[in-house]
Design an enzyme around this catalytic site. Structure first.
Site, PDB file in Angstrom:
ATOM      1  N   LYS A 107      32.242 -34.816  56.998  1.00 42.18           N
ATOM      2  CA  LYS A 107      33.418 -34.086  56.500  1.00 42.18           C
ATOM      3  C   LYS A 107      34.617 -34.472  57.359  1.00 42.18           C
ATOM      4  O   LYS A 107      34.559 -34.450  58.593  1.00 42.18           O
ATOM      5  CB  LYS A 107      33.129 -32.594  56.598  1.00 42.18           C
TER       6      LYS A 107
HETATM    7  C1  E4P Z   1      34.746 -25.803  52.580  1.00 36.50           C
HETATM    8  O1  E4P Z   1      33.973 -26.695  52.751  1.00 36.50           O
HETATM    9  C2  E4P Z   1      35.162 -24.840  53.599  1.00 36.50           C
HETATM   10  O2  E4P Z   1      34.151 -24.772  54.577  1.00 36.50           O
HETATM   11  C3  E4P Z   1      35.321 -23.446  53.061  1.00 36.50           C
HETATM   12  O3  E4P Z   1      35.101 -23.354  51.680  1.00 36.50           O
HETATM   13  C4  E4P Z   1      36.505 -22.724  53.571  1.00 36.50           C
HETATM   14  O4  E4P Z   1      36.525 -21.431  53.036  1.00 36.50           O
HETATM   15  P1  E4P Z   1      37.464 -20.256  53.585  1.00 36.50           P
HETATM   16  O5  E4P Z   1      38.842 -20.491  53.096  1.00 36.50           O
HETATM   17  O6  E4P Z   1      36.851 -19.014  53.014  1.00 36.50           O
HETATM   18  O7  E4P Z   1      37.369 -20.315  55.084  1.00 36.50           O
END
Ligand code: E4P
Length: 219
Positions: free
Chosen positions: A84
């Site tokens: 990522k």
């Molecule tokens: C995506 O991969 C992120 O980890 C995640 O969806 C972020 O979500 P949040 O905005 O609830 O922190």
């Protein structure tokens, strides 16, 4: 549409994997930090729980050379890991490099189609389009998802559009309508997908009637 769980908690992955409908896991530095466990041990355990799925694990450096070292290290932990990468210039450069080396990537913190275009052109496996964080500031996060799906389809990019920052089941329904390839969500939202009061009352009535008649399936 593929369903991913967004978590740093191995137990949540274990439970969701048992249902047989889980296609992957996304983590982020915040979720891993909250888990209180080591990064490598957590993502490797998740990979083992989901042998057919992918687990996205994020680099934390912000300069290209260190990001590349971290990406190669993370990718070496398990074949199901997707690296990522945040959508910043060295991140997009990193995605191009990893694409050339056949290492899968998930470009994160994407909020607009113009950002998604960069990720798609660099060869991102997944484009993580955040919706909840946009809704939180009184805009419509799902709009960019629909536009990004159209962009990927119109130009024949191979990237899959991953709806991230999902807060509730309606986001999942909207992601389906937008034609997104994947939704990732907290475990509690995944559990909420089951819920309907008519399912609960209907099941109760079936079982009450069955039991009143003294019937059995197993002797
Ligand atoms: C995506 O991969 C992120 O980890 C995640 O969806 C972020 O979500 P949040 O905005 O609830 O922190």
């Amino acid at each position: 549409m593929k369903l991913f769980v967004d978590t740093g908690d191995i137990e949540e992955v274990r439970q969701a994997a048992e249902w047989g409908v889980l296609d992957g896991v996304t983590t982020n530095p915040t979720l891993i930090a909250k888990s209180g466990k080591g990064f490598k041990e957590t993502v490797v355990a998740m990979c083992k729980l989901l042998p057919e799925g992918t687990v996205s694990a994020e680099v934390v450096a912000t300069d290209y050379d260190t990001m590349l070292k971290e990406a190669l290290e993370i990718a070496s932990w398990h074949e199901n890991i997707v690296v990522k990468v945040p959508l910043i210039p060295p991140g997009i450069r990193l995605v191009s490099t990893l694409t050339e080396r056949d290492i899968r990537t998930n470009v994160t913190l994407v909020f607009t189609v113009s950002q998604a275009l960069l990720a798609a052109k660099a060869g991102a496996t997944y484009i993580s389009n955040f919706v909840g964080r946009v809704d939180d500031i009184s805009d419509e996060g799902m709009k960019a998802v629909a536009e990004t799906v159209a962009m990927v389809e119109n130009y024949g990019f191979e990237s899959e559009v991953l709806v991230a920052s999902v807060r509730h089941p309606v986001h999942v329904v909207q992601a389906v309508s937008a034609g997104a390839h994947i939704s990732t969500m907290p475990f509690k939202v995944l559990q909420m997908l089951f819920n309907h009061p008519l399912t609960d009352s209907g099941l109760k009535r079936f079982l009450d009637d069955w039991n009143s008649a003294g019937l059995k399936i197993l002797s």
